[in-house]
Motif scaffolding. Structure first.
Motif, PDB file in Angstrom:
ATOM      1  N   UNK A 188       0.895  -1.276  -0.013  1.00  0.00           N
ATOM      2  CA  UNK A 188      -0.082  -0.038   0.043  1.00  0.00           C
ATOM      3  C   UNK A 188       0.799   1.327   0.123  1.00  0.00           C
ATOM      4  N   UNK A 189       2.067   1.123   0.747  1.00  0.00           N
ATOM      5  CA  UNK A 189       2.902   2.272   0.689  1.00  0.00           C
ATOM      6  C   UNK A 189       3.345   2.628  -0.733  1.00  0.00           C
ATOM      7  N   UNK A 190       3.868   1.398  -1.499  1.00  0.00           N
ATOM      8  CA  UNK A 190       4.392   1.599  -2.674  1.00  0.00           C
ATOM      9  C   UNK A 190       3.263   1.885  -3.834  1.00  0.00           C
ATOM     10  N   UNK A 191       2.166   1.796  -3.446  1.00  0.00           N
ATOM     11  CA  UNK A 191       1.063   2.130  -4.207  1.00  0.00           C
ATOM     12  C   UNK A 191       0.698   3.412  -4.281  1.00  0.00           C
ATOM     13  N   UNK A 192       0.938   4.241  -3.120  1.00  0.00           N
ATOM     14  CA  UNK A 192       0.798   5.498  -2.846  1.00  0.00           C
ATOM     15  C   UNK A 192       2.010   6.294  -3.902  1.00  0.00           C
ATOM     16  N   UNK A 193       3.082   5.508  -3.781  1.00  0.00           N
ATOM     17  CA  UNK A 193       4.280   6.059  -4.323  1.00  0.00           C
ATOM     18  C   UNK A 193       4.134   5.975  -5.957  1.00  0.00           C
ATOM     19  N   UNK A 276      -6.985   4.884   4.000  1.00  0.00           N
ATOM     20  CA  UNK A 276      -6.026   4.713   2.979  1.00  0.00           C
ATOM     21  C   UNK A 276      -5.005   4.369   3.979  1.00  0.00           C
ATOM     22  N   UNK A 277      -4.948   2.928   3.858  1.00  0.00           N
ATOM     23  CA  UNK A 277      -4.064   1.834   4.809  1.00  0.00           C
ATOM     24  C   UNK A 277      -2.532   2.315   4.552  1.00  0.00           C
ATOM     25  N   UNK A 278      -2.221   2.893   3.336  1.00  0.00           N
ATOM     26  CA  UNK A 278      -0.660   3.160   3.157  1.00  0.00           C
ATOM     27  C   UNK A 278      -0.341   4.166   3.822  1.00  0.00           C
ATOM     28  N   UNK A 279      -1.252   4.972   4.124  1.00  0.00           N
ATOM     29  CA  UNK A 279      -0.528   6.384   4.799  1.00  0.00           C
ATOM     30  C   UNK A 279      -0.173   5.887   6.189  1.00  0.00           C
ATOM     31  N   UNK A 280      -0.983   4.832   6.979  1.00  0.00           N
ATOM     32  CA  UNK A 280      -0.500   4.397   8.119  1.00  0.00           C
ATOM     33  C   UNK A 280       0.735   3.572   8.131  1.00  0.00           C
ATOM     34  N   UNK A 281       0.584   2.634   7.144  1.00  0.00           N
ATOM     35  CA  UNK A 281       1.515   1.571   6.725  1.00  0.00           C
ATOM     36  C   UNK A 281       2.960   2.447   6.381  1.00  0.00           C
ATOM     37  N   UNK A 282       3.129   3.579   5.904  1.00  0.00           N
ATOM     38  CA  UNK A 282       4.047   4.164   5.650  1.00  0.00           C
ATOM     39  C   UNK A 282       4.814   4.617   6.949  1.00  0.00           C
ATOM     40  N   UNK A 283       4.077   5.004   7.968  1.00  0.00           N
ATOM     41  CA  UNK A 283       4.650   5.213   9.385  1.00  0.00           C
ATOM     42  C   UNK A 283       5.302   4.088  10.175  1.00  0.00           C
ATOM     43  N   UNK A 284       4.564   3.055   9.838  1.00  0.00           N
ATOM     44  CA  UNK A 284       4.871   1.818  10.488  1.00  0.00           C
ATOM     45  C   UNK A 284       6.104   1.122   9.651  1.00  0.00           C
ATOM     46  N   UNK A 285       6.176   1.287   8.381  1.00  0.00           N
ATOM     47  CA  UNK A 285       7.423   0.825   7.572  1.00  0.00           C
ATOM     48  C   UNK A 285       8.525   1.468   8.069  1.00  0.00           C
TER      49      UNK A 285
END
Ligand SMILES: NC(=O)c1ccc[n+]([C@@H]2O[C@H](COP(=O)([O-])OP(=O)(O)OC[C@H]3O[C@@H](n4cnc5c(N)ncnc54)[C@H](O)[C@@H]3O)[C@@H](O)[C@H]2O)c1
Length: 333
Positions: A188-193, A276-285
């Motif tokens: 999901x982080x990469x999809x945001x990118x 938008x799960x990727x927003x939160x996952x970016x923090x965790x990553x």
């Protein structure tokens, strides 16, 4: 089999329909009374427009049905998994299989969804994760889809495979829960990118570069946390990455497009109008990369834009100016 699906968003609803098609007695639980009432009145979920909810599908906002359920699907957004598992725990009967389908990593604890469920249910239940390239909109229309049922206990994974496998829904098993869950969360982080790339009109080469190198860093982190590298080449890794980075069904990608066009993360998420799960996952990553010492340059850029106020163009230049290296160099794990 009596099954409860906790969470009546797009994915919970699509899976409830799949499980109903498979001959199960299914109850779809909504977090809010008003949502259950609206679904009952319309017999359609706006997130799955045009897909009727048959009368046999039971709708409720009460968790009473859990006491009778042999399998429970956790389909709430990742931020709500702990709270939902905590509420459900005292109502579960012994032996109930718990299947997590949420894709995320908990903020601050950096725990995976099945770890949270195990914590909140005292580790007393068989737990599995079901993940893969699976847009709810397409599963709702019964188009061909493939996912992975992952559990440390292969027998649990097989039982989940048996329950979900359908004419248009293939399920593979895997014991690598770490790899399967991290793939689902990090893509999901990469999809945001990739969305940001599209929003800036950077073209297909840039997106392929991001997806491929992003996959490498996802696998690096996964291996450092105990996952298997091969898992990232499977449906829950590469498969989900491809579908999320290339489709307009992906709210993460749509959010990224808006950020690439110059909107702030908050403005973009408001416009997307869904989690938008990727927003939160970016923090965790970012947290996990710091903790493990694994280099994650693409996820770091996402973090710097979403949480650090940097521009997409500035982090892009930083990525492109990184040191030369061998493509297969993994010595920095
Ligand atoms: N949509 C998909 O195609 C898809 C596919 C695979 C996995 N997933 C994952 O499934 C999970 C759910 O996604 P979705 O697309 O169904 O979400 P959605 O945005 O369609 O719906 C979210 C639902 O969560 C409910 N909710 C809000 N706050 C809550 C709370 N505090 N406690 C419990 N529920 C709450 C809302 O009422 C809403 O029904 C996410 O983790 C997502 O990554 C989604």
């Amino acid at each position: 089999m009596k099954i409860t699906v906790l969470g009546s968003g797009g994915w919970g609803t699509a899976l409830a329909l799949l499980l109903l098609d498979n001959g199960n007695d299914v109850t779809l639980w909504s977090y809010a009374e008003a949502q259950a009432a609206l679904l009952e009145e319309r017999r359609e979920n706006p997130r799955l427009a045009g897909v009727p909810l048959p009368p046999e599908l039971k709708l409720t906002a009460s968790m009473d049905c859990l006491a009778e359920s042999a399998l429970v699907v956790m389909a709430v957004p990742s931020f709500a998994v702990r709270e939902t598992a905590r509420r459900a725990a005292p109502l579960l009967r012994p032996g109930t299989i718990l299947v997590s389908v949420a894709k995320g990593i908990e903020r601050d604890t950096a725990l995976r969804m099945t770890e949270i469920i195990e914590q909140e249910t005292g580790g007393n239940f068989p737990v599995a994760a079901l993940s893969g390239p699976s847009h709810a909109e397409e599963v709702g229309r019964r188009t061909p889809t493939g996912c992975v049922a992952a559990s440390r206990d292969l027998e649990t994974a097989r039982r989940v495979q048996n329950v979900f496998m359908a004419p248009m829904f293939r399920v593979y098993t895997n014991e690598d829960v770490v790899g399967v869950e991290l793939g689902g969360a990090l893509k999901n982080v990469l999809a945001l990118c990739c969305g940001a790339c599209d929003g800036m009109g950077l073209g297909d080469n840039a997106k392929a570069l991001l997806m491929t190198r992003g996959m490498t860093e996802m696998a690096r982190l996964g291996v450092a946390l105990g996952g298997r590298k091969e898992t990232f080449a499977g449906l829950s890794g590469m498969g989900d990455l491809i579908v999320t980075c290339t489709s307009m069904h992906s709210r993460n990608r749509r959010c990224g497009i808006l950020v690439g066009q110059g909107k702030s993360a908050q403005e973009a998420m408001k416009e997307v109008g869904a989690v938008v799960e990727g927003y939160f996952a970016a923090f965790s990553a970012h947290q996990l990369a710091e903790k493990t010492g694994v280099e994650m340059p693409v996820c770091r850029c996402a973090y710097d834009v979403l949480y650090g106020g940097q521009t997409v163009r500035s982090v892009l230049e930083r990525l492109m100016r990184r040191d030369k290296r061998h493509e297969a160099d993994e010595s920095w794990i």
